[in-house]
Scaffold this motif. Structure first.
Motif, mmCIF file in Angstrom:
data_model
loop_
_atom_site.group_PDB
_atom_site.id
_atom_site.type_symbol
_atom_site.label_atom_id
_atom_site.label_comp_id
_atom_site.label_asym_id
_atom_site.label_seq_id
_atom_site.Cartn_x
_atom_site.Cartn_y
_atom_site.Cartn_z
ATOM 1 N N UNK A 139 -18.997 7.810 6.475
ATOM 2 C CA UNK A 139 -19.218 6.586 6.440
ATOM 3 C C UNK A 139 -18.283 5.689 5.632
ATOM 4 N N UNK A 140 -17.500 6.166 4.856
ATOM 5 C CA UNK A 140 -16.604 5.521 3.693
ATOM 6 C C UNK A 140 -15.308 6.164 3.827
ATOM 7 N N UNK A 141 -14.215 5.254 4.325
ATOM 8 C CA UNK A 141 -12.963 5.741 4.226
ATOM 9 C C UNK A 141 -12.109 4.711 3.585
ATOM 10 N N UNK A 142 -11.023 5.520 2.651
ATOM 11 C CA UNK A 142 -10.422 4.788 1.699
ATOM 12 C C UNK A 142 -8.725 5.243 1.783
ATOM 13 N N UNK A 143 -7.780 4.302 1.391
ATOM 14 C CA UNK A 143 -6.439 4.520 1.495
ATOM 15 C C UNK A 143 -5.978 3.881 0.366
ATOM 16 N N UNK A 144 -5.195 4.529 -0.702
ATOM 17 C CA UNK A 144 -4.926 3.767 -1.883
ATOM 18 C C UNK A 144 -3.466 4.200 -1.946
ATOM 19 N N UNK A 145 -2.356 3.182 -2.276
ATOM 20 C CA UNK A 145 -1.097 3.579 -2.471
ATOM 21 C C UNK A 145 -0.691 4.473 -1.255
ATOM 22 N N UNK A 146 -0.676 3.924 0.156
ATOM 23 C CA UNK A 146 -0.396 4.878 0.986
ATOM 24 C C UNK A 146 0.843 4.134 2.046
ATOM 25 N N UNK A 147 1.655 4.892 2.616
ATOM 26 C CA UNK A 147 2.956 4.482 3.331
ATOM 27 C C UNK A 147 2.503 4.888 4.881
ATOM 28 N N UNK A 148 2.741 4.042 5.928
ATOM 29 C CA UNK A 148 2.616 4.175 7.105
ATOM 30 C C UNK A 148 2.980 3.363 7.808
#
Length: 437
Positions: A139-148
């Motif tokens: 239910x909770x999805x997080x991305x921090x300092x990612x490259x895509x």
């Protein structure tokens, strides 16, 4: 145990081996961290079976790009169902999207509610077709300092993931140089309540497409702090189609307030953070039903607004020389005015401030010859003067009391009470009259 270990390895994207491949379990916090874990060093992951949070840090997973995940047998499904892990963190890993697309199916058999990626690089394009119609417990999805790859052009992948994403409640994409969010993607997140897009490169023109008609229909909390936003009016126009928005954080953007604006903020907005936005005046219009307004760390010289629903007002670290009109906020219970240019606290204001639950006025240049000290002492006596009293309340003038704690200024110095002046004057006149006679 061997089956459980294999399952956790799969959930951790099989982070590659290293010289210090070990897991560390903090039993008090139920948090297990694994560094550069591999199949060869998987023994230490057994201790993670009792953890509710499992973190995988470091490694190169490209060699597992052909890792097969198809038609799990009942024993594996039972093992996945028995795991107590609630959150998985994957950090400092290069993630081939084709592998992620396969591993993600694991989660449909678990009780994992939160999935976080930190300082990761997403490489290539995944085949998400196997996720069509697939539900996940996350239910909770997080991305921090990612490259895509840019989100534009990823609509097809989001469509395959729509069954899951339509139920997602919290999403954070922070510190990842995001410049835009396509309208079609926002419409997928039907149940999202919280969206954090802080520390990115969003500009005023990118908001209206992102929050288009039908996008994020259930959104309540939106964080846009530390972006490239510049127009107060532009942001208002960008979010005006969010019907249920309650919390909006625009702090740490360099905003300018246009002289007039016809834009109307969502009527549902209750908490508004405009701190550290470089404003030198209160912008208009403000959301009409605000309960919490934070305009701290700005350049305000005066605040003259009327908000009948306002409960908490934060104006610390500004250039105010006087207390804002308390009568304009009949429901106010909290007022912070630390680090301003306020020198005195008039007696009529003391009575009004005494009705509040939390008042803070530390580190102002108080005059201790009149109401600057007497008013504060009277307010402190009510018990409503909050953090910082008495140590951070010091006299700025007159010179003989500069640096004194306001609480220690003797009552004889406070000459704001007319009786304190009239009585000695009458005595002096009587003595003069007697001498003349």
């Amino acid at each position: 145990f061997s089956m459980s270990v294999a399952v956790l390895l799969g959930l951790g994207l099989l982070a590659a081996e290293g010289r210090r491949s070990r897991c560390f379990f903090n039993r008090t916090q139920e948090h297990c961290v694994c560094y550069n874990l591999s199949e060869e060093t998987a023994g230490s992951i057994i201790q993670c079976l009792a953890a509710t949070v499992v973190e995988f840090q470091g490694g190169d997973v490209e060699k597992y790009i052909a890792f097969p995940i198809t038609n799990l047998d009942p024993s594996v499904i039972d093992t996945l169902d028995s795991l107590v892990v609630q959150k998985i963190i994957i950090g400092n890993v290069l993630v081939p999207e084709i592998l992620l697309a396969r591993v993600l199916r694991f989660f449909s058999y678990t009780h994992v509610r939160e999935l976080a990626f930190e300082s990761c690089i997403f490489q290539g394009t995944g085949d998400w077709s196997d996720m069509d119609g697939q539900n996940l417990p996350i239910l909770s999805l997080s991305f921090h300092n990612v490259t895509s790859a840019p989100l534009t052009g990823q609509e097809r992948a989001f469509s395959s993931l729509s069954t899951w994403l339509e139920a997602l409640e919290e999403l954070a994409v922070t510190g990842s140089r995001v410049t835009s969010l396509p309208c079609a993607i926002g419409r997928v997140f039907r149940a999202l309540r919280s969206l954090n897009l802080a520390q990115n490169s969003l500009s005023d023109g990118s908001l209206s497409p992102a929050f288009c008609q039908g996008a994020f229909p259930q959104l309540q909390n939106l964080s846009l702090h530390h972006n490239n936003l510049s127009s107060y009016h532009g942001v208002c126009e960008g979010v005006e189609l969010l019907p249920g928005l309650r919390h909006l954080d625009l702090s740490h953007n360099k905003l300018t307030a246009e002289p007039s604006s016809s834009c109307q903020w969502p009527a549902s907005l209750r908490h508004f953070n405009l701190s550290s936005t470089g404003l030198d005046e209160v912008p208009t219009p403000l959301p009409p039903s605000l309960e919490v307004l934070d305009m701290s760390h700005n350049h305000l010289h005066a605040v003259d607004i009327s908000l009948s629903s306002l409960k908490k007002l934060f104006l610390n670290q500004n250039l105010l020389q006087a207390i804002p009109p308390i009568r304009s906020y009949p429901k106010l219970d909290t007022l912070h005015l630390d680090n301003n240019s306020i020198s005195e606290l008039p007696r009529d204001q003391v009575k009004l401030l005494g009705r509040l639950q939390d008042v803070a006025m530390a580190d102002n240049p108080f005059s201790c010859s009149c109401s600057g000290a007497g008013g504060l002492q009277a307010l402190a006596a009510t018990g409503h003067l909050g953090q910082g009293w008495p140590g951070d309340y010091r006299c700025h003038s007159p010179e003989q009391y500069r640096g004194w704690p306001v609480a220690q200024v003797p009552a004889s110095v406070l000459r704001c009470d007319p009786a304190a002046v009239v009585a000695p004057l009458c005595v002096g006149l009587a003595l003069l009259a007697g001498a003349g006679a």
